[in-house]
Write a protein that holds these residues in place. Structure first.
Motif, PDB file in Angstrom:
ATOM      1  N   ALA A 165      11.415  13.284 -25.013  1.00 31.32           N
ATOM      2  CA  ALA A 165      10.047  13.299 -25.379  1.00 31.32           C
ATOM      3  C   ALA A 165       9.300  14.067 -24.543  1.00 31.32           C
ATOM      4  CB  ALA A 165       9.801  12.069 -25.463  1.00 31.32           C
ATOM      5  N   TRP A 166       9.384  14.071 -23.134  1.00 31.90           N
ATOM      6  CA  TRP A 166       8.460  14.824 -22.065  1.00 31.90           C
ATOM      7  C   TRP A 166       8.859  16.382 -22.394  1.00 31.90           C
ATOM      8  CZ3 TRP A 166       8.174  11.556 -17.256  1.00 31.90           C
ATOM      9  CH2 TRP A 166       7.401  10.322 -17.629  1.00 31.90           C
ATOM     10  N   GLY A 167       9.730  16.924 -22.836  1.00 36.55           N
ATOM     11  CA  GLY A 167      10.245  18.201 -22.729  1.00 36.55           C
ATOM     12  C   GLY A 167      11.145  18.517 -21.637  1.00 36.55           C
ATOM     13  N   ALA A 168      11.511  17.467 -20.763  1.00 37.68           N
ATOM     14  CA  ALA A 168      12.187  17.674 -19.544  1.00 37.68           C
ATOM     15  C   ALA A 168      13.693  18.117 -19.854  1.00 37.68           C
ATOM     16  CB  ALA A 168      12.180  16.305 -18.860  1.00 37.68           C
ATOM     17  N   ALA A 169      14.175  17.434 -20.904  1.00 41.50           N
ATOM     18  CA  ALA A 169      15.681  17.776 -21.382  1.00 41.50           C
ATOM     19  C   ALA A 169      15.675  18.043 -22.805  1.00 41.50           C
ATOM     20  CB  ALA A 169      16.331  16.467 -21.174  1.00 41.50           C
ATOM     21  N   PRO A 170      16.780  18.869 -23.096  1.00 42.20           N
ATOM     22  CA  PRO A 170      16.850  19.233 -24.678  1.00 42.20           C
ATOM     23  C   PRO A 170      17.211  18.310 -25.503  1.00 42.20           C
ATOM     24  CG  PRO A 170      18.798  20.063 -23.249  1.00 42.20           C
ATOM     25  CD  PRO A 170      17.857  19.471 -22.169  1.00 42.20           C
ATOM     26  N   GLU A 171      16.656  18.494 -26.482  1.00 45.96           N
ATOM     27  CA  GLU A 171      17.025  17.197 -27.772  1.00 45.96           C
ATOM     28  C   GLU A 171      18.487  17.466 -28.201  1.00 45.96           C
ATOM     29  OE1 GLU A 171      14.365  17.145 -31.011  1.00 45.96           O
ATOM     30  OE2 GLU A 171      12.569  17.499 -29.731  1.00 45.96           O
ATOM     31  N   ASP A 172      19.163  18.486 -27.988  1.00 41.99           N
ATOM     32  CA  ASP A 172      20.386  18.623 -28.726  1.00 41.99           C
ATOM     33  C   ASP A 172      21.497  18.618 -27.714  1.00 41.99           C
ATOM     34  OD1 ASP A 172      19.705  21.004 -27.155  1.00 41.99           O
ATOM     35  OD2 ASP A 172      20.371  22.389 -28.601  1.00 41.99           O
ATOM     36  N   THR A 173      21.257  17.783 -26.515  1.00 44.54           N
ATOM     37  CA  THR A 173      22.349  17.396 -25.621  1.00 44.54           C
ATOM     38  C   THR A 173      23.590  16.972 -26.414  1.00 44.54           C
ATOM     39  OG1 THR A 173      20.687  17.016 -24.063  1.00 44.54           O
ATOM     40  CG2 THR A 173      22.949  16.403 -23.557  1.00 44.54           C
ATOM     41  N   PRO A 174      24.635  17.576 -26.401  1.00 45.96           N
ATOM     42  CA  PRO A 174      25.907  17.007 -26.968  1.00 45.96           C
ATOM     43  C   PRO A 174      26.211  15.493 -26.683  1.00 45.96           C
ATOM     44  CG  PRO A 174      26.332  18.927 -25.711  1.00 45.96           C
ATOM     45  CD  PRO A 174      25.026  18.497 -25.177  1.00 45.96           C
ATOM     46  N   ASP A 175      26.389  14.806 -27.820  1.00 45.58           N
ATOM     47  CA  ASP A 175      26.697  13.279 -27.830  1.00 45.58           C
ATOM     48  C   ASP A 175      25.603  12.425 -27.050  1.00 45.58           C
ATOM     49  OD1 ASP A 175      28.942  13.933 -29.233  1.00 45.58           O
ATOM     50  OD2 ASP A 175      29.971  14.344 -27.095  1.00 45.58           O
ATOM     51  N   MET A 176      24.470  12.968 -26.986  1.00 47.93           N
ATOM     52  CA  MET A 176      23.352  12.352 -25.878  1.00 47.93           C
ATOM     53  C   MET A 176      23.892  12.063 -24.685  1.00 47.93           C
ATOM     54  SD  MET A 176      20.395  12.356 -27.315  1.00 47.93           S
ATOM     55  CE  MET A 176      19.552  10.990 -26.721  1.00 47.93           C
ATOM     56  N   ASN A 177      24.872  12.990 -23.945  1.00 47.24           N
ATOM     57  CA  ASN A 177      25.022  12.528 -22.639  1.00 47.24           C
ATOM     58  C   ASN A 177      24.103  12.330 -21.596  1.00 47.24           C
ATOM     59  OD1 ASN A 177      26.122  13.090 -19.984  1.00 47.24           O
ATOM     60  ND2 ASN A 177      28.107  13.655 -20.932  1.00 47.24           N
ATOM     61  N   ALA A 178      23.831  11.103 -21.067  1.00 46.68           N
ATOM     62  CA  ALA A 178      22.938  10.665 -20.187  1.00 46.68           C
ATOM     63  C   ALA A 178      22.937  11.403 -19.203  1.00 46.68           C
ATOM     64  CB  ALA A 178      22.836   9.107 -20.114  1.00 46.68           C
ATOM     65  N   MET A 179      24.139  11.685 -18.657  1.00 40.60           N
ATOM     66  CA  MET A 179      24.022  12.427 -17.093  1.00 40.60           C
ATOM     67  C   MET A 179      23.639  13.855 -17.587  1.00 40.60           C
ATOM     68  SD  MET A 179      24.573  11.812 -14.315  1.00 40.60           S
ATOM     69  CE  MET A 179      24.135  12.861 -12.694  1.00 40.60           C
ATOM     70  N   GLN A 180      23.806  14.484 -18.401  1.00 39.08           N
ATOM     71  CA  GLN A 180      23.460  15.824 -18.780  1.00 39.08           C
ATOM     72  C   GLN A 180      21.998  15.903 -18.930  1.00 39.08           C
ATOM     73  OE1 GLN A 180      25.512  17.728 -21.809  1.00 39.08           O
ATOM     74  NE2 GLN A 180      27.702  17.234 -20.939  1.00 39.08           N
ATOM     75  N   ILE A 181      21.439  14.822 -19.477  1.00 38.42           N
ATOM     76  CA  ILE A 181      19.989  14.755 -19.757  1.00 38.42           C
ATOM     77  C   ILE A 181      19.216  14.725 -18.337  1.00 38.42           C
ATOM     78  CG2 ILE A 181      18.305  13.206 -20.623  1.00 38.42           C
ATOM     79  CD1 ILE A 181      20.062  12.883 -23.105  1.00 38.42           C
ATOM     80  N   ALA A 182      19.996  13.870 -17.604  1.00 37.72           N
ATOM     81  CA  ALA A 182      19.163  13.410 -16.295  1.00 37.72           C
ATOM     82  C   ALA A 182      19.184  14.805 -15.653  1.00 37.72           C
ATOM     83  CB  ALA A 182      19.945  12.204 -15.585  1.00 37.72           C
ATOM     84  N   TRP A 183      20.334  15.380 -15.466  1.00 44.19           N
ATOM     85  CA  TRP A 183      20.714  16.508 -14.466  1.00 44.19           C
ATOM     86  C   TRP A 183      19.388  17.867 -15.285  1.00 44.19           C
ATOM     87  CZ3 TRP A 183      20.605  17.409  -9.985  1.00 44.19           C
ATOM     88  CH2 TRP A 183      20.800  18.395  -9.402  1.00 44.19           C
ATOM     89  N   ALA A 184      19.616  17.854 -16.510  1.00 46.45           N
ATOM     90  CA  ALA A 184      18.604  18.854 -17.141  1.00 46.45           C
ATOM     91  C   ALA A 184      17.049  18.452 -16.878  1.00 46.45           C
ATOM     92  CB  ALA A 184      18.786  19.037 -18.598  1.00 46.45           C
ATOM     93  N   ALA A 185      16.698  17.109 -16.586  1.00 47.15           N
ATOM     94  CA  ALA A 185      15.341  17.067 -16.369  1.00 47.15           C
ATOM     95  C   ALA A 185      15.033  17.161 -15.083  1.00 47.15           C
ATOM     96  CB  ALA A 185      15.169  15.404 -16.821  1.00 47.15           C
ATOM     97  N   ALA A 186      15.932  17.296 -14.160  1.00 45.30           N
ATOM     98  CA  ALA A 186      15.567  17.314 -12.648  1.00 45.30           C
ATOM     99  C   ALA A 186      15.626  18.704 -12.624  1.00 45.30           C
ATOM    100  CB  ALA A 186      16.617  16.529 -11.761  1.00 45.30           C
ATOM    101  N   ALA A 187      16.631  19.614 -12.749  1.00 47.55           N
ATOM    102  CA  ALA A 187      16.949  20.921 -12.268  1.00 47.55           C
ATOM    103  C   ALA A 187      16.948  21.882 -13.344  1.00 47.55           C
ATOM    104  CB  ALA A 187      17.914  21.069 -11.410  1.00 47.55           C
ATOM    105  N   GLY A 188      16.837  21.619 -14.441  1.00 48.90           N
ATOM    106  CA  GLY A 188      16.993  22.632 -15.713  1.00 48.90           C
ATOM    107  C   GLY A 188      15.697  23.634 -16.008  1.00 48.90           C
ATOM    108  N   ALA A 189      15.954  24.639 -15.469  1.00 44.79           N
ATOM    109  CA  ALA A 189      14.762  25.741 -15.400  1.00 44.79           C
ATOM    110  C   ALA A 189      14.424  26.073 -16.930  1.00 44.79           C
ATOM    111  CB  ALA A 189      15.377  27.083 -14.451  1.00 44.79           C
ATOM    112  N   GLU A 190      15.212  26.031 -17.857  1.00 46.10           N
ATOM    113  CA  GLU A 190      14.877  26.441 -19.154  1.00 46.10           C
ATOM    114  C   GLU A 190      14.144  25.375 -19.892  1.00 46.10           C
ATOM    115  OE1 GLU A 190      18.723  24.090 -19.006  1.00 46.10           O
ATOM    116  OE2 GLU A 190      17.656  25.870 -18.049  1.00 46.10           O
ATOM    117  N   ASN A 191      13.926  24.254 -19.258  1.00 45.47           N
ATOM    118  CA  ASN A 191      13.132  23.201 -19.973  1.00 45.47           C
ATOM    119  C   ASN A 191      11.660  22.852 -19.101  1.00 45.47           C
ATOM    120  OD1 ASN A 191      15.814  22.128 -21.199  1.00 45.47           O
ATOM    121  ND2 ASN A 191      16.159  21.181 -19.184  1.00 45.47           N
ATOM    122  N   TYR A 192      10.717  23.200 -20.179  1.00 44.60           N
ATOM    123  CA  TYR A 192       9.287  23.411 -19.775  1.00 44.60           C
ATOM    124  C   TYR A 192       8.872  21.935 -18.866  1.00 44.60           C
ATOM    125  CZ  TYR A 192       7.508  20.660 -23.712  1.00 44.60           C
ATOM    126  OH  TYR A 192       7.334  19.585 -24.688  1.00 44.60           O
ATOM    127  N   GLY A 193       9.460  20.846 -19.290  1.00 47.27           N
ATOM    128  CA  GLY A 193       8.875  19.437 -18.684  1.00 47.27           C
ATOM    129  C   GLY A 193       9.953  19.040 -17.579  1.00 47.27           C
TER     130      GLY A 193
END
Length: 838
Positions: A576-604
């Protein structure tokens, strides 16, 4: 003992001989290391004996420390046309100038500055030189830097020039010559200062042994002189910058911080009643002196370039009224034209009654028929360039043409152009830039260089900086050196035979006035400080959610269905914060966490938000300590490197923890070391508003009507409140007590009420526009919000009530922006600020 000294001397001589064994200057070009007979100059021998005594490993350690310091200081520059700044390319060796040579250089530069200042008085005043035939009018009026709006203006303070620079190089005879004059907005003095700070700390013992002249007295004298001409006890001196996209913005920031000047952009200033004012949080405040780094054509869109968005409408009128001192005066750039160089030797005799102490390059202006004819007849003997431009007219981006290298077609084309508009061209003697030693691959190599020397007008005449800004090219055939991708800079050491006294910028007055005011903070600075606080707090909130999510994922096999609900909610919060993409495969929580920390393409993501913070910090760098700048950069670097590689779950959790620790250190640094002036109030306001909004969002997501023990436990984790909660309540997490601690507890530094109390205190202390006793809109909102939170009951809190608090906080942020961040000429709210990431 006497037997050891010859051994030491022989060893030093051996090291020096090995160092210069392969050093071979270019044929026909003077060199700084070796004299005409190929012998090592005495001052370089002394320097190299001490330098080589460190050993190869010791030298590399010192050079590496210098490179780290450049990164820590944030010294950078931008190659024209590039979006990203480059780290400052400081060479490892200084340029050495012995005292005897320096005296002649300083005298010549001071004389030249005085001559050019007097010429400007004539150009824009009586124009006697043109009337008497000493100078063709076209040599002046042909320059685009001749500002007709300044004709007849008496410069406030009596000087057209206050800061002048001359580019020098050695001629074929080994004597120093002036290659060009800089008076429009001379750059490089700040870089010279930064070069000195870095290299003197990398080689401190060598710096002391060589008795290097200090730079601080020059800057102290310049600051004192420019303060004196303002004719106010406490003048407001502004350094006018084109903004963060300027090629030399880093230097401008350093100069403003070092000299204590207010760094302003065009939008920070407004003309009113014929005077210039700074837009501040307390309304409009008089600007007494402007040290401009904006070219004259862009300074006033009303009278020059109407497309300018970096100038100040009405600046020229304020100058004409004598209401503001400008260094240098708009129009001073006319003396940079090459067309004038050929006239200066005679003009010096006419105006000063003496010959030039530093000669020019021999220059012929093709605007005069006799010289045009000579140039065309002997074209192969000259270098042809623009008389009033850095480009060769009619030849695109080309800077000059060497007559002897032209093809037949090019030669004919150039001759035709000179015949058609000779005023646009000058012919100068071709020169081969002299060389100085540079350290490359553990050995000395000769490199072409240009030396820029600075002079400042003071009450005692022109003072010349004992040092300068040296640019070194990596191309041996270079005929000019600019700070592009192929150039380096070098510190310049003026050597003396006497020990140098330590000096600072501290005033000599034994009884200076004591001031404890909050200061008049420019609105733009307040805006960026406010957003630095918000961005840093937002990054911390994101990383807290990431850490909580990663920790729960590590215990996944031990978590029941309710525990999985907390994982899902934390993941949804990041999306919801834009820290991780909505289309994460299978809502993989670890991928969401890592994208939210160091994902340069995610504005949040935390990485993106830290980059926003660094960008805002770069605009107000002069107001931040090096430690603050360094810590922000450290977080960005750590997350950037981590995001560029595959990483394990334990590594991810460790990286998140380390980043949070750095943010905590940064918060502590701001709290403990930031002076309690208006700047600190705005950075803390940003933090408090963002923290309160974040806490509201945490509470709505994790403490709703369907909250579980696990989601409430996650909320306590996010707020660092587990220990306090357990000390108060024996039973497990319950909805009302947790909500009370998160939202309404005045003693919890992460509760919404705690933030509201601090926000209200800040707004109460900030200056008001009108002393009528009526609360301004932001304060009215903060008082009401604080009262409602203080009187609320946690048992009646639900998602709708918490959302209402959150929306009030967002409205309060908007009202703060409207009130403090941009002011029109009447002191009220005006244009909206550039958009921010919401």
């Amino acid at each position: 003992m006497s037997a050891e000294r010859p051994i030491e001397a022989n060893e030093a001589a051996r090291r020096v001989a090995a160092c210069v064994a392969d050093y071979a200057p270019a044929h026909g070009a003077p060199d700084e290391l070796l004299d005409r007979d190929g012998r090592l100059r005495a001052h370089w021998r002394q320097f190299l004996e001490s330098l080589t005594s460190f050993g190869a490993d010791g030298l590399e350690q010192r050079f590496a420390a210098a490179a780290r310091r450049i990164d820590d200081m944030g010294v950078s520059y931008r190659v024209h046309g590039e979006a990203k700044e480059r780290s400052w390319p400081l060479g490892r060796l200084p340029l050495l100038i012995p005292e005897s040579e320096w005296r002649d250089i300083a005298a010549g530069v001071a004389q030249r500055a005085e001559l050019l200042d007097r010429l400007l008085h004539d150009f824009y005043g009586e124009a006697r030189l043109v009337a008497e035939g000493a100078l063709p009018a076209a040599a002046i009026a042909g320059s685009p830097d001749f500002i007709r709006a300044m004709c007849g203006v008496a410069p406030p303070g009596g000087r057209w020039l206050r800061f002048y620079a001359a580019d020098l190089g050695r001629g074929p005879d080994g004597e120093w010559r002036v290659l060009g004059d800089r008076a429009q907005a001379p750059s490089g003095a700040g870089y010279a200062l930064e070069n000195r700070l870095v290299l003197s700390r990398a080689l401190p013992s060598l710096y002391r042994e060589m008795n290097v002249e200090r730079l601080a007295p020059f800057f102290r004298d310049f600051r004192a002189s420019i303060s004196h001409v303002a004719q106010r006890i406490d003048p407001r001196i502004c350094l006018l910058t084109p903004g963060p996209w300027s090629d030399t913005y880093s230097e401008q920031v350093h100069l403003a911080r070092y000299l204590g000047f207010t760094l302003v952009e065009g939008e920070d200033l407004v003309a009113r009643h014929g005077k210039l004012h700074v837009r501040t949080i307390a309304g409009l405040k008089r600007a007494d002196v402007i040290w401009r780094r904006v070219d004259a054509d862009w300074c006033d869109p009303l009278e020059q370039n109407a497309a300018s968005q970096i100038g100040v409408a009405g600046m020229f009128e304020a100058i004409r009224r004598g209401a503001v001192v400008v260094a240098n005066m708009p129009g001073a750039g006319v003396i940079e034209s090459r067309a004038l160089m050929g006239f200066l030797p005679e003009l010096s005799k006419r105006v000063l009654g003496e010959s030039l102490k530093l000669s020019n390059l021999a220059t012929k202006w093709c605007g005069r028929e006799s010289e045009r004819k000579q140039v065309i007849e002997a074209l192969g003997d000259y270098a042809i360039s623009g008389a009033f431009s850095d480009r060769l007219p009619g030849f695109g981006e080309r800077r000059e043409a060497l007559g002897r290298t032209l093809t037949g077609e090019e030669r004919a084309r150039l001759i035709a152009a000179i015949h058609q508009r000779g005023v646009d061209y000058v012919a100068q003697e071709p020169i081969k830039l002299s060389t100085t030693p540079a350290w490359s691959d553990s050995r000395l190599t000769p490199r072409p260089f240009v030396l820029r020397i600075f002079a400042a007008a003071t009450a005692d005449g022109w003072k010349v900086m004992p040092g300068g800004f040296c640019r070194i090219s990596t191309r041996l055939d270079a005929r000019a050196v600019s700070m592009d991708a192929s150039a380096q800079s070098s510190d310049v050491w003026v050597l003396t035979s006497r020990p140098i006294e330590w000096s600072t910028l501290l005033p000599s007055d034994d009884n200076p006035p004591i001031v404890r005011a909050l200061g008049s903070l420019p609105s733009r600075a307040a805006d960026n400080l406010f957003w630095i606080g918000r961005y840093l707090e937002r990054a911390e909130a994101t990383l807290r959610v990431v850490r909580s999510l990663e920790a729960r994922l590590g215990e996944l096999q031990h978590i029941d269905l309710e525990g999985r609900q907390s994982i899902e909610r934390l993941a949804r919060l990041l999306i919801a914060w834009g820290a991780a993409p909505e289309d994460t495969p299978d809502m993989n929580a670890m991928q969401i966490a890592w994208a939210a920390a160091a994902g340069a393409e995610n504005y949040g993501s935390a990485l993106s938000v830290v980059r926003y913070a660094r960008r805002a910090a770069s605009i107000v760098r002069e107001r931040l300590s090096q430690d603050v700048w360094q810590l922000i950069g450290r977080i960005e670097t750590r997350l950037t490197r981590a995001g560029a590689r595959a990483i394990t779950e334990p590594e991810a959790l460790e990286l998140t923890e380390r980043s949070l620790h750095t943010l905590a250190a940064l918060s502590g640094l701001i709290d403990e070391n930031f002076n309690r002036v208006a700047g600190w109030s705005f950075i803390d306001l940003g933090r408090r508003i963002e923290r309160a909004i974040g806490t509201c969002r945490f509470a709505r997501q994790l403490a709703g009507d369907d909250a579980t023990v696990e989601t409430l436990d996650a909320l306590l984790d996010l707020l660092d409140s587990q220990i306090t909660y357990r000390s108060r309540y024996i039973a497990g997490a319950a909805l009302a007590p947790v909500l009370d601690m998160a939202v309404l507890d005045p003693f919890n530094p992460r509760s919404v009420l705690f933030q509201a109390m601090r926000i209200d205190e800040h707004l109460a202390a900030l200056p008001v526009l009108r002393n009528d006793g009526v609360m301004e809109p932001p304060r009215r909102l903060s008082v009401k919000l604080r009262a409602e939170l203080e009187s609320a009951d946690a048992r009646h809190l639900d998602a709708a009530v918490i959302l209402a608090f959150e929306q009030r906080l967002m409205l309060l942020a908007d009202k703060i922006a409207e009130r403090y961040f941009t002011h029109g000429a009447d002191g009220g709210a005006a244009n909206s600020q550039p958009s921010r990431i919401a």
